[in-house]
Write a protein that holds these residues in place. Structure first.
Motif, PDB file in Angstrom:
ATOM      1  N   VAL A   1       3.493 -73.311  -4.460  1.00 52.21           N
ATOM      2  CA  VAL A   1       3.156 -74.146  -5.613  1.00 52.21           C
ATOM      3  C   VAL A   1       2.442 -75.418  -5.159  1.00 52.21           C
ATOM      4  N   ALA A   2       2.946 -76.015  -4.064  1.00 48.11           N
ATOM      5  CA  ALA A   2       2.316 -77.250  -3.573  1.00 48.11           C
ATOM      6  C   ALA A   2       0.864 -76.989  -3.183  1.00 48.11           C
ATOM      7  N   GLY A   3       0.653 -75.892  -2.449  1.00 45.51           N
ATOM      8  CA  GLY A   3      -0.706 -75.578  -2.020  1.00 45.51           C
ATOM      9  C   GLY A   3      -1.621 -75.326  -3.203  1.00 45.51           C
ATOM     10  N   LEU A   4      -1.113 -74.561  -4.160  1.00 46.35           N
ATOM     11  CA  LEU A   4      -1.921 -74.220  -5.330  1.00 46.35           C
ATOM     12  C   LEU A   4      -2.229 -75.481  -6.153  1.00 46.35           C
ATOM     13  N   ALA A   5      -1.195 -76.326  -6.284  1.00 49.01           N
ATOM     14  CA  ALA A   5      -1.399 -77.566  -7.035  1.00 49.01           C
ATOM     15  C   ALA A   5      -2.457 -78.415  -6.343  1.00 49.01           C
ATOM     16  N   GLY A   6      -2.349 -78.515  -4.998  1.00 50.31           N
ATOM     17  CA  GLY A   6      -3.335 -79.293  -4.256  1.00 50.31           C
ATOM     18  C   GLY A   6      -4.732 -78.735  -4.442  1.00 50.31           C
ATOM     19  N   LEU A   7      -4.835 -77.415  -4.350  1.00 53.51           N
ATOM     20  CA  LEU A   7      -6.142 -76.759  -4.479  1.00 53.51           C
ATOM     21  C   LEU A   7      -6.746 -77.053  -5.856  1.00 53.51           C
ATOM     22  N   SER A   8      -5.930 -76.873  -6.896  1.00 55.67           N
ATOM     23  CA  SER A   8      -6.443 -77.112  -8.246  1.00 55.67           C
ATOM     24  C   SER A   8      -6.853 -78.566  -8.415  1.00 55.67           C
ATOM     25  N   ALA A   9      -5.987 -79.460  -7.932  1.00 53.02           N
ATOM     26  CA  ALA A   9      -6.310 -80.878  -8.069  1.00 53.02           C
ATOM     27  C   ALA A   9      -7.631 -81.184  -7.371  1.00 53.02           C
ATOM     28  N   GLY A  10      -7.845 -80.548  -6.212  1.00 57.54           N
ATOM     29  CA  GLY A  10      -9.081 -80.774  -5.484  1.00 57.54           C
ATOM     30  C   GLY A  10     -10.287 -80.176  -6.190  1.00 57.54           C
TER      31      GLY A  10
ATOM     32  N   ALA B   1       1.960 -81.845   3.688  1.00 58.02           N
ATOM     33  CA  ALA B   1       0.777 -81.437   4.446  1.00 58.02           C
ATOM     34  C   ALA B   1       0.003 -80.360   3.689  1.00 58.02           C
ATOM     35  N   LEU B   2       0.762 -79.403   3.119  1.00 61.08           N
ATOM     36  CA  LEU B   2       0.105 -78.340   2.343  1.00 61.08           C
ATOM     37  C   LEU B   2      -0.650 -78.929   1.161  1.00 61.08           C
ATOM     38  N   LEU B   3       0.047 -79.805   0.435  1.00 59.40           N
ATOM     39  CA  LEU B   3      -0.562 -80.412  -0.748  1.00 59.40           C
ATOM     40  C   LEU B   3      -1.869 -81.100  -0.370  1.00 59.40           C
ATOM     41  N   CYS B   4      -1.791 -81.932   0.692  1.00 60.90           N
ATOM     42  CA  CYS B   4      -2.968 -82.714   1.078  1.00 60.90           C
ATOM     43  C   CYS B   4      -4.087 -81.822   1.599  1.00 60.90           C
ATOM     44  N   SER B   5      -3.723 -80.861   2.475  1.00 56.16           N
ATOM     45  CA  SER B   5      -4.801 -80.092   3.082  1.00 56.16           C
ATOM     46  C   SER B   5      -5.467 -79.190   2.043  1.00 56.16           C
ATOM     47  N   PHE B   6      -4.662 -78.628   1.117  1.00 54.34           N
ATOM     48  CA  PHE B   6      -5.293 -77.805   0.093  1.00 54.34           C
ATOM     49  C   PHE B   6      -6.105 -78.652  -0.878  1.00 54.34           C
ATOM     50  N   PHE B   7      -5.666 -79.902  -1.055  1.00 58.74           N
ATOM     51  CA  PHE B   7      -6.472 -80.801  -1.878  1.00 58.74           C
ATOM     52  C   PHE B   7      -7.846 -80.988  -1.233  1.00 58.74           C
ATOM     53  N   GLY B   8      -7.806 -81.250   0.089  1.00 59.80           N
ATOM     54  CA  GLY B   8      -9.065 -81.429   0.813  1.00 59.80           C
ATOM     55  C   GLY B   8      -9.944 -80.180   0.722  1.00 59.80           C
ATOM     56  N   LEU B   9      -9.278 -79.032   0.878  1.00 65.12           N
ATOM     57  CA  LEU B   9     -10.005 -77.768   0.803  1.00 65.12           C
ATOM     58  C   LEU B   9     -10.670 -77.623  -0.567  1.00 65.12           C
ATOM     59  N   GLY B  10      -9.876 -77.958  -1.609  1.00 66.07           N
ATOM     60  CA  GLY B  10     -10.414 -77.873  -2.970  1.00 66.07           C
ATOM     61  C   GLY B  10     -11.626 -78.772  -3.131  1.00 66.07           C
ATOM     62  N   ARG B  11     -11.510 -80.005  -2.586  1.00 60.23           N
ATOM     63  CA  ARG B  11     -12.635 -80.931  -2.665  1.00 60.23           C
ATOM     64  C   ARG B  11     -13.893 -80.338  -2.056  1.00 60.23           C
ATOM     65  N   LEU B  12     -13.690 -79.713  -0.875  1.00 65.10           N
ATOM     66  CA  LEU B  12     -14.833 -79.115  -0.183  1.00 65.10           C
ATOM     67  C   LEU B  12     -15.438 -77.991  -1.011  1.00 65.10           C
ATOM     68  N   LEU B  13     -14.544 -77.113  -1.500  1.00 65.71           N
ATOM     69  CA  LEU B  13     -15.024 -75.925  -2.203  1.00 65.71           C
ATOM     70  C   LEU B  13     -15.654 -76.271  -3.535  1.00 65.71           C
ATOM     71  N   GLN B  14     -15.191 -77.374  -4.123  1.00 63.58           N
ATOM     72  CA  GLN B  14     -15.689 -77.763  -5.443  1.00 63.58           C
ATOM     73  C   GLN B  14     -17.208 -77.824  -5.443  1.00 63.58           C
ATOM     74  N   ARG B  15     -17.729 -78.387  -4.351  1.00 65.17           N
ATOM     75  CA  ARG B  15     -19.176 -78.566  -4.329  1.00 65.17           C
ATOM     76  C   ARG B  15     -19.910 -77.358  -3.755  1.00 65.17           C
ATOM     77  N   SER B  16     -19.139 -76.402  -3.235  1.00 62.20           N
ATOM     78  CA  SER B  16     -19.812 -75.244  -2.632  1.00 62.20           C
ATOM     79  C   SER B  16     -20.360 -74.330  -3.720  1.00 62.20           C
ATOM     80  N   GLU B  17     -21.077 -73.367  -3.264  1.00 66.58           N
ATOM     81  CA  GLU B  17     -21.752 -72.442  -4.168  1.00 66.58           C
ATOM     82  C   GLU B  17     -20.748 -71.637  -4.975  1.00 66.58           C
TER      83      GLU B  17
END
Ligand SMILES: Nc1ncnc2c1ncn2[C@@H]1O[C@H](COP(=O)(O)OP(=O)(O)OP(=O)(O)O)[C@@H](O)[C@H]1O
Ligand SMILES: [Mg+2]
Lengths: 643, 259
Positions: free
Chosen positions: A105-114, A263-279
C-alpha cells in the motif's frame, strides 16, 4: 487589425488571472494587538464571549492534561498492548505478511502521489504559524497542568498525615518539565526563524512544496524511532510476560519495518515523478489505478489466507479443465459473433442461459453434483453469448468479446480455486486479526470496492435504459432503508450458508461483502448528485466531437461529477471508517473493542479502560482529520480547472 | 415559393460541386409541437450557408438534426452520402465528419485547452498523442491563440473560448462545420475575433452552415442565405438577392427589424 484587437484584450485579462492565482486566500496580516482588538474584543459582547470561551478552553485543556498525566493512569496497559491494539492475536510468525501488505500500500500510494504529483505548495508563513502555534500550545500545556504528585522511592504516592496527596511546588514542576520546555522553545524558535526569512523574502507568498513538508515530517518521525527513548514495551507471547523498559529506543522489529515503509513510500514517489513525464505516463497511471482496484483482493489473500495450494491437483485437473472450457467457450462465442448468424445465435444464447440457470436449480434440489466453479462459468458464458450481437462483424470486435470473457472466467477460476483451498494462516478464532489492523483493512477494502460499484450504480440510476434505472434505484432505496448493523448481521449469518465448504474466514469475507454493498448505495447517491450538475451542453459537445457513450462518460461526465461530489464522497469515506466499530456487534474485534474489552480483561490490567479508549479516539481523529484536510486540498486544486 | 429558383440561382462557383448535405421534407416534433415542417434544402460541398430567422423559428433544431443531436421524425437527411438513421455506426461516422460550434462554447472545464482539442483525435481518430498535440498547437495558431494551450477554459475570455471550441471541432478534420449562433454569447469587442476566424475558415473551402444574426458576416461570406420562420424555409437566395430585393413579405419584415 485582429492582432491589434487581441493585443488590447489579452494582456489585461491574463494579468487579472495571474493576480488571482498568486494570492488565492491571502489575508492581509495585522499586528497582533490590532488583530486581537478587531476579532476578539471588538465589542463588549464579543469580549465577554471571548473571555468565557477562553475559560472553557482553559479548563478543558487542564482537565485533559491532568487526566493524561495523573498518577492513576496505567499507560503501560496501552504501551505493552500496542501489538494487540494493532493486530490483536495475528500470529507473530506470520507478521511479515502484514508488513508486506502495508509495504504494498505504501509503495502504491507513493507511486500514485508521484504520478499525479501536482500537489502545489504551502506558504512558508503557514508552516511557521503551525510551528509557532504548536510550540505555544505546548508551552501553555506545560504551565496549566497541575504539579505532579510526589512519588516515594518505592514508586508509590506519598501522602500527608491527614491522607491527602502531596504535590511538588510549581517551580519544581516547571523545572522537572524542562524537556517539554525545550521542545516548545525549539518549535517556537524554528517558527520565528522561518517567519523572519519569509518576511525578508522579496516576493510575496513564497512556498514550500507540500510533498517535501510531508516527507520531512514523516522522516523526522521515523528517525525519532531510532534515537528517541520512547521505551521498549511489549508482550512476549512465548513467556507470556510483559516487558516495560523505559529509556530505550523502540524494538528493532518496530523501527526497521517502519523505516522500510517510509523508504518505499519515498522511492516510489520518486519513481512516479520520473514516470509522470515519461512517454508511458498515461499507461502507468492506468496500471496504478488497476492495481488499486485489485489491491483489496490481493491484500485479502496476503494477510488472511495465502492458501496451501495443492499444485499437483491444480496442474492435473484444474488447469486442463479450465483450458478446455476456455477453448470450447471461446469457439462458441467466436461463431456466435459471425455476421450471418442471425436467429440461430439468439437461440443458442438462450439455450445456454437456460442450461446455466438449470444448473443452479439442480444444485438447490441436489439433482446432480457439479462444481460451483462450473456453474458460475456456464452462467458467465451464457451472459457473454447474450452480448454477442453487439460484437458482431469486425475481427477486432469479436476478439474483444472472446478475450474479455476469457479474462473474467480466468479471474473467477483463480478466485474460486483460492477460496476452496485451505488457508495456511492458522486461525484460532475470529479474534485472529483485530485491532487497528482490522479496522483499516476493512475500511480500505470497503472503500476501494464500493467506489467503482457506487459509480456504476449512479450511472445505472441516471441511465436512459429503464431496466438499469429500475434495478439501480430499487437497490439503492432498499439498502438505504436498512440500518448498517442489520446488513452486517444479515451477511454474517446468511452468507456463510451459501459458501462452499473449506472456506474459512467466512465471517470476515461476508462482512466485507455486506459492508461494501451498503456503502456503495450511499456513494452512488453522492455521485448521482454530481452527475446531475453536469449540463446538457457537456453531453452535446462530447457527442458532437464523436466520442462514444463510454468515452463521454469516462472522460467528460465522470471526472466532473466526481470533482463536484468530493466533499460528500470524503464524508462517506470518513463515516465508513468510523462505522467499522460496528464490527464489534457481530463478534469481530475491531480497534475500539480491543481497547474497551480485551485489554481490561487481562489480569495485569484488570478494568484499565480509559487509557486505551483515549488513544483510540486520538487515532480515529488523526486519520479522519488527515482525510478531511487532504480532501479540502484536493478540492482547491481540482477547482483550478473550474474557474 | 421561390425556393427552387433561388437554389438554382446559387453562386456559380458551386454549380458543379457534389451535394454535401441533403435534407428532404424533414419533420421534427417536440411532443405535439412541430418544430420543423418539411424542411428541404441541399448544401453543396464548400458552400457557406447562413441561416437566419426570428427566435423560435427552428434554426437550431434544424442544424442539430444534421449531426443527430436531435432526432428527426420525418423525411431524410443525407450527409456526404451517409444517411442519418438509427444505425449507431452511421451516426458515429457522421459525427466524426461534422463539427459543431455552440452558442455557449461547451468547452470541457476540467481539461486544459490542449486536452480539449486533442481528446477526440486521440480517442476517436486513434492518433498518437504527439501528433495530436502538434496538430492542436497548429490549430491554436490558426485561430490566433497559440499561447493559451496550457490554460483551463475558465481562464480564457469568451472570444478565446469560442476560438478554442472552433479549434476543437477542426481537430477532427471535419468536412462540414455547423455553427449555432457562435457570437451571440459574446461581448461586442470579442465578436470580431471569432468572425475573423470563421471568415478564414470559409475561405479555406470547408462546408459551413451558420446560424447567425451577424448580417455583415452573411453579406460578406455567405454563398446563400436561408430565411426560416415557423419551422419552414421561407426564402433562399444569394446575399445580393436577399438584401436588395427579397420576394417574401416575411423576409422583408424581418430584415427591416434587424438591419
Ligand atoms: N427540447 C425542446 N422541447 C420542446 N420544444 C422545443 C425544444 N427545443 C426547441 N423547442 C421549440 O422548437 C421551436 C424551435 O426552436 P429552436 O431552438 O430551433 O429555435 P431557434 O430558431 O434556434 O431560436 P433562437 O433564435 O431563439 O435560438 C421553438 O418554438 C422551441 O420552443
Ligand atoms: Mg437557437
Amino acid at each position: 487589425m485582429q492582432d491589434a484587437n487581441q493585443g488590447s484584450v489579452d494582456p489585461e485579462f491574463q494579468q487579472g488571472i495571474e493576480d488571482r492565482e498568486s494570492s488565492p486566500h491571502e489575508i492581509p496580516s495585522l499586528p497582533v494587538g490590532q488583530w486581537l482588538r478587531q476579532n476578539l474584543f471588538s465589542s463588549w459582547v464579543n469580549s465577554v464571549l471571548t473571555l468565557f470561551g477562553g475559560f472553557l478552553a482553559f479548563f478543558a485543556l487542564r482537565g485533559v492534561l491532568n487526566f493524561v498525566f495523573s498518577e492513576n493512569r496505567q499507560w503501560d496497559a496501552v504501551r505493552t498492548n500496542l501489538r494487540a491494539l494493532m493486530t490483536l492475536s495475528y500470529p507473530e510468525s506470520q507478521y511479515i505478511r502484514v508488513w508486506v501488505s502495508l509495504g504494498f500500500v505504501a509503495g502504491l500510494a507513493g507511486l500514485s502521489a508521484g504520478l499525479w504529483a501536482n500537489w502545489g505548495g504551502v506558504s512558508v508563513k503557514r508552516v511557521s504559524t503551525w510551528l509557532m502555534g504548536t510550540g505555544g500550545l505546548l508551552a501553555v500545556c506545560v504551565i496549566v497542568r497541575e504539579p505532579s504528585v510526589i512519588l516515594g522511592s518505592d514508586g508509590k504516592v506519598v501522602r500527608t498525615l491527614e491522607g491527602s496527596l502531596q504535590r511538588e511546588s510549581f517551580l519544581d514542576a516547571m523545572v522537572n518539565r524542562s524537556s517539554w520546555w525545550i521542545a516548545a522553545v525549539v518549535l517556537l524558535v524554528a517558527g520565528i526563524v522561518l517567519w523572519r526569512r519569509f518576511a525578508s523574502a522579496t516576493h510575496r507568498g513564497s512556498e514550500l512544496p507540500v510533498t517535501s513538508v510531508v516527507f520531512l515530517g514523516l522522516g523526522l518521525a521515523v528517525l525519532s524511532l531510532w534515537i528517541a527513548p520512547y521505551g521498549h514495551y511489549a508482550f512476549i507471547s512465548e513467556t507470556k510476560s510483559y516487558v516495560a523498559e523505559s529509556g530505550r529506543t523502540v524494538a528493532f522489529s518496530t523501527k526497521l519495518p517502519w523505516t522500510v515503509m517510509l523508504a518505499l513510500l519515498c522511492s516510489f514517489f520518486g519513481l512516479g515523478r520520473l514516470l509522470q513525464r515519461s512517454e508511458y505516463g498515461g499507461l502507468i497511471k492506468g496500471a496504478s489505478n488497476l492495481l488499486w482496484l485489485v489491491s483489496p483482493l490481493t491484500l485479502f489473500w496476503v494477510v488472511l489466507r495465502d492458501p496451501a495450494l495443492d499444485y499437483g491437483h491444480v496442474i492435473s485437473t484444474d488447469l486442463p479443465m479450465g483450458l478446455a472450457f476456455g477453448a470450447l467457450g471461446g469457439a462458441v462465442l467466436w461463431s456466435l459473433t459471425r455476421t450471418g448468424v442471425g436467429e440461430a445465435g439468439r437461440l443458442v444464447a438462450t439455450m445456454l442461459l437456460g442450461f446455466a440457470i438449470f444448473n443452479w436449480v439442480a444444485a438447490f434440489f441436489g439433482w446432480y453434483p457439479m462444481l460451483q466453479k462450473a456453474r458460475i462459468s456456464f452462467l458467465l458464458l451464457a451472459f457473454a453469448a447474450l452480448l454477442a450481437p453487439n460484437f458482431m462483424g469486425e475481427i477486432a470486435k469479436r476478439r474483444q468479446l472472446v478475450l474479455g470473457w476469457l479474462g473474467v472466467t480466468a479471474l473467477v477460476h483463480y478466485l474460486a480455486t483460492m477460496i476452496n483451498t485451505p488457508s495456511t494462516v492458522e486461525v484460532q478464532s475470529s479474534e485472529f486479526l483485530g485491532g487497528l489492523g482490522l479496522t483499516l483493512f476493512v475500511a480500505l477494502i470497503v472503500v476501494l470496492l464500493s467506489f467503482p460499484l457506487g459509480v456504476l450504480l449512479a450511472l445505472g440510476r441516471t441511465s436512459k435504459f429503464p431496466i438499469f434505472r429500475m434495478l439501480s434505484t430499487s437497490y439503492i432505496e432498499v439498502i438505504r432503508g436498512v440500518p448498517l448493523i442489520s446488513v452486517l448481521i444479515f451477511f454474517s449469518v446468511m452468507v456463510p450458508l451459501f459458501l462452499p465448504d473449506g472456506m474459512e474466514l467466512a465471517e470476515l469475507a461476508a462482512v466485507l461483502t455486506g459492508y461494501t454493498l451498503f456503502s456503495a448505495a450511499y456513494l452512488a447517491e453522492n455521485v448521482r448528485g454530481g452527475l446531475q450538475s453536469i449540463t446538457k451542453g457537456q453531453y452535446e459537445a462530447a457527442d458532437a466531437i464523436g466520442l462514444t457513450a463510454a468515452q463521454r462518460t469516462s472522460f467528460i461526465v465522470l471526472p466532473q461529477a466526481l470533482t463536484v461530489s468530493i466533499p460528500q464522497l470524503v464524508g462517506q469515506v470518513i463515516s465508513t471508517f468510523k462505522e467499522t466499530s460496528l464490527l464489534a456487534i457481530i463478534g469481530l474485534f475491531d480497534f475500539l473493542r480491543v481497547a474497551n474489552s480485551v485489554i481490561p480483561a487481562q489480569s495485569e490490567f484488570l478494568g484499565v479502560k480509559r487509557e486505551g479508549i483515549l488513544l483510540v479516539a486520538i487515532i480515529y481523529f488523526f486519520f479522519n482529520f488527515t482525510i478531511s484536510k487532504y480532501s479540502q486540498r484536493l478540492e482547491r486544486r481540482v477547482g483550478l480547472g473550474e474557474r | 415559393m421561390s425556393t427552387d429558383d433561388a437554389t438554382t440561382a446559387a453562386n456559380d462557383r458551386l454549380a458543379d460541386r457534389e451535394d454535401m448535405i441533403v435534407c428532404v421534407d424533414v419533420d421534427k416534433f417536440y411532443g405535439d409541437f412541430q418544430a420543423l415542417k418539411g424542411v428541404t434544402a441541399t448544401i453543396k460541398e464548400g458552400e457557406v450557408a447562413v441561416i437566419c430567422g426570428p427566435s423560435g423559428s427552428g434554426k437550431s433544431t434544424w442544424i442539430r438534426c444534421i449531426n443527430r443531436l436531435e432526432v428527426h421524425q420525418g423525411g431524410d437527411i443525407v450527409v456526404d452520402g451517409i444517411e442519418l438513421t438509427n444505425d449507431l455506426r452511421n451516426i458515429e461516422k457522421i459525427r466524426s465528419e461534422v463539427g459543431m460550434v455552440f452558442q455557449q462554447f461547451n468547452l470541457f472545464p476540467h481539461l486544459t485547452v490542449l486536452d480539449n482539442i486533442t481528446l477526440a483525435p486521440i480517442w476517436v481518430r486513434k492518433k498518437p498523442r504527439a501528433e495530436a498535440e502538434a496538430m492542436a498547437r497548429a490549430l491554436l495558431e490558426r485561430v490566433g491563440i497559440p499561447e493559451q494551450a496550457e490554460k483551463f477554459p475558465g481562464q480564457l475570455s469568451g472570444g478565446q473560448q469560442q476560438r478554442v471550441a472552433i479549434a476543437r471541432s477542426l481537430a477532427m478534420e471535419p468536412r462540414v462545420m455547423l455553427f449555432d449562433e457562435p457570437t451571440s454569447a459574446l461581448d461586442p469587442e470579442m465578436i470580431k475575433e471569432v468572425l475573423d476566424v470563421m471568415k478564414e475558415l470559409a475561405m479555406s473551402g470547408i462546408t459551413m452552415m451558420v446560424v447567425t444574426h451577424e448580417m455583415g458576416f452573411a453579406r460578406e461570406v455567405a454563398d446563400r442565405i436561408m430565411f426560416m420562420e415557423g419551422g419552414e424555409i421561407v426564402e433562399v437566395g444569394t446575399p445580393e438577392h436577399f438584401f436588395t430585393n427579397p420576394t417574401e413579405d416575411r423576409t422583408k419584415l424581418f430584415l427591416s427589424q434587424i438591419l
